[in-house]
Design a protein around this motif. Structure first.
Motif, PDB file in Angstrom:
ATOM      1  N   TYR A   1       1.366  -1.300  -0.060  1.00  0.00           N
ATOM      2  CA  TYR A   1      -0.232  -0.072  -0.279  1.00  0.00           C
ATOM      3  C   TYR A   1       0.751   1.411  -0.263  1.00  0.00           C
ATOM      4  O   TYR A   1       1.693   1.644   0.453  1.00  0.00           O
TER       5      TYR A   1
ATOM      6  N   TYR B   1      -2.772   3.693   1.215  1.00  0.00           N
ATOM      7  CA  TYR B   1      -4.246   3.534   1.542  1.00  0.00           C
ATOM      8  C   TYR B   1      -3.307   3.084   2.854  1.00  0.00           C
ATOM      9  O   TYR B   1      -2.528   1.793   2.910  1.00  0.00           O
TER      10      TYR B   1
ATOM     11  N   PRO C   1      -4.803   2.732   6.676  1.00  0.00           N
ATOM     12  CA  PRO C   1      -6.466   2.534   7.507  1.00  0.00           C
ATOM     13  C   PRO C   1      -6.380   3.496   8.677  1.00  0.00           C
ATOM     14  O   PRO C   1      -7.389   4.249   8.671  1.00  0.00           O
TER      15      PRO C   1
ATOM     16  N   GLU D   1      -9.669   4.112   6.709  1.00  0.00           N
ATOM     17  CA  GLU D   1     -10.643   2.715   6.668  1.00  0.00           C
ATOM     18  C   GLU D   1     -12.010   3.070   7.156  1.00  0.00           C
ATOM     19  O   GLU D   1     -12.869   2.281   6.608  1.00  0.00           O
TER      20      GLU D   1
ATOM     21  N   PHE E   1     -13.274  -0.896   3.476  1.00  0.00           N
ATOM     22  CA  PHE E   1     -13.655  -1.414   1.761  1.00  0.00           C
ATOM     23  C   PHE E   1     -14.370  -3.201   2.110  1.00  0.00           C
ATOM     24  O   PHE E   1     -14.207  -3.806   2.882  1.00  0.00           O
TER      25      PHE E   1
ATOM     26  N   GLN F   1      -8.116  -5.691   4.395  1.00  0.00           N
ATOM     27  CA  GLN F   1      -9.767  -5.289   4.341  1.00  0.00           C
ATOM     28  C   GLN F   1     -10.614  -5.314   5.475  1.00  0.00           C
ATOM     29  O   GLN F   1     -10.725  -6.781   6.014  1.00  0.00           O
TER      30      GLN F   1
ATOM     31  N   HIS G   1      -6.496  -6.128  -5.832  1.00  0.00           N
ATOM     32  CA  HIS G   1      -7.095  -5.239  -4.371  1.00  0.00           C
ATOM     33  C   HIS G   1      -6.373  -4.456  -4.174  1.00  0.00           C
ATOM     34  O   HIS G   1      -7.013  -3.019  -4.036  1.00  0.00           O
TER      35      HIS G   1
ATOM     36  N   MET H   1      -6.903  -0.319  -3.981  1.00  0.00           N
ATOM     37  CA  MET H   1      -7.372   0.125  -2.666  1.00  0.00           C
ATOM     38  C   MET H   1      -7.083   1.619  -2.961  1.00  0.00           C
ATOM     39  O   MET H   1      -7.375   2.578  -2.043  1.00  0.00           O
TER      40      MET H   1
END
Length: 435
Positions: free
Chosen positions: A25, A28, A30, A40, A45, A95, A356, A360
């Motif tokens: 990531y 992203y 969270p 988040e 997600f 997620q 994914h 994200m």
């Protein structure tokens, strides 16, 4: 039990924008605060069970390309193996939610009693897997479009026995969603429409669809389900004309049957494109009526005329989507479900993770850009300036007047308006500063 499918793939970490890792990531995080709330909690997600684990890689011109350990998906042992693989994947991705159709988590049994038994069995197994993990069920739904029994619709079917089978199926799926702590329940009318008016009583079908949805709402309250009931607009695929064509059509339907206070919309980017709209258009329509519930975040190939369900990769488009979501106060009980699938040549477990992770990151970048635009206020200032004339006493009095009185005013004041620029290019340039 370990399937071995994801062996060698470590849990994905946030490494920052300068990371060179092929699976990390970059955007992203969270725990990063965006407008005073954790990222988040904004994005919420969810992984879609159907595309990620049930889909076999086919397209309209070719069959299966994926060979997964849980294929063929025709018995409960394979269904449990698919659950094992799903939770291995969830542990890698981190997620907070997943989503499911009944037909994706248990094999079709050919009759309702056995479908019910296997659904209960597999959702018990899923519930056990959820224990000790920080993951929830964003929503469940019933697949009432794939099996041949649904070829003429579910709640809109001319055969009352199909209506009955659909009602029992939705009850079982709503019960299962409630058991798993689901925060929403979605009705996706994949075949609620018609191929030809030569054999269709549209008025009766719409009335039956409205009554069916009312029954769902009544049952939600009966069992104490606190989640949101959602319907998902989708045009012309697979039916020639679907009754849930777009957000405006669905809102009109909900108002006709008195359901606008009970049901909200689950909007998908790909469906918006098929309807001839932008995603932000559909979001703005739903938000303007207070009916924005949740989103499926994907994209379509703009050169193809069907629903390709690709992972999002266009930050400017995603930023505008989250701009309208943030303006509407967020997604509430809804979330960002990746109703997206790999390309049929992307065969490996790492491809599923990468799809994914990239999506994200795109959403995280889009969210931060949207928040920055809201905090800067440039678009809102431009909007207020464009409509400033309507805040005058004369303009407000006109709305309560009539044509004759307005005509008298135009003559008395010699009103002769001149066009003013909409400043579209300036506003587009403004957005590009943030994305």
């Amino acid at each position: 039990m370990t399937t071995g499918f994801f062996d060698g793939i470590a849990p994905v970490k946030h490494e920052g924008e300068n990371s060179n890792s092929p699976i990390a990531y970059r955007h992203y995080n969270p725990d990063e605060l965006v407008m005073g709330k954790r990222m988040e909690e904004h994005l919420r997600f969810a992984v879609a069970w159907w595309h990620s684990f049930a889909w076999e890689g086919g397209d309209p011109f070719g069959g299966q390309t994926f060979e997964r350990p849980w294929h063929p998906q025709d018995n409960m042992a394979k269904a449990r193996e698919k659950v094992d693989a799903a939770f291995e994947f969830f542990d890698i991705l981190g997620q907070p939610y997943f989503c499911w159709h009944d037909a994706d988590i248990r094999p079709e049994q050919g009759n309702f009693a056995d479908n019910l038994a296997t659904l209960d069995e597999i959702t018990d197994y899923i519930g056990d897997k959820m224990q000790g993990r920080s993951i929830g069920c964003l929503w469940g739904t019933a697949n009432m479009f794939s099996h041949r029994r649904w070829m003429a619709g579910a709640s809109t079917n001319p055969d009352p026995d199909v209506f009955a089978f659909a009602a029992a199926t939705v009850k079982s799926c709503l019960d299962a969603t409630h058991k798993l702590g689901g925060e929403n329940y979605v009705l996706w009318g994949g075949r609620e429409g018609y191929e030809t008016l030569l054999n269709t009583d549209m008025g009766q079908e719409l009335d039956h669809m409205g009554r069916f949805l009312s029954m769902v709402v009544d049952y939600k309250h009966k069992i104490g389900f606190k989640g949101t009931i959602l319907v998902e607009p989708k045009p012309q695929e697979p039916s020639k004309h679907q009754y849930d064509f777009d957000a405006a059509t669905c809102i009109g339907f909900l108002r006709k049957y008195g359901l606008e206070g009970e049901v909200k919309l689950n909007l998908e980017q790909g469906h918006a494109i098929l309807a001839g709209h932008s995603f932000e258009h559909e979001l703005a329509v739903a938000a303007s009526e207070g009916l924005l519930g949740s989103i499926d975040m994907n994209r379509n190939d703009y050169q193809s005329g069907w629903d390709t369900d690709q992972f999002p990769n266009n930050v400017p488009e995603v930023a505008l989507a989250y701009y309208h979501i943030l303006k509407a106060g967020g997604l509430g009980t809804g979330g960002t479900n990746f109703d997206a699938k790999l390309r049929r040549q992307s065969l490996d477990a790492e491809d599923l993770v990468a799809g994914h992770v990239g999506a994200m990151d795109v959403c995280a970048r889009g969210l931060k850009a949207a928040a920055a635009m809201i905090e800067d206020g440039g678009l809102e200032t431009a909007l207020q300036e464009r409509y400033a004339g309507w805040r005058t006493d004369a303009a407000q009095q006109m709305l309560g007047s009539d044509l004759a009185a307005i005509t008298d005013r135009v003559l008395a004041e010699e009103i002769n308006p001149q066009p003013r620029s909409g400043r579209q290019e300036i506003l587009e340039n403004y957005v590009n500063r943030f994305v």
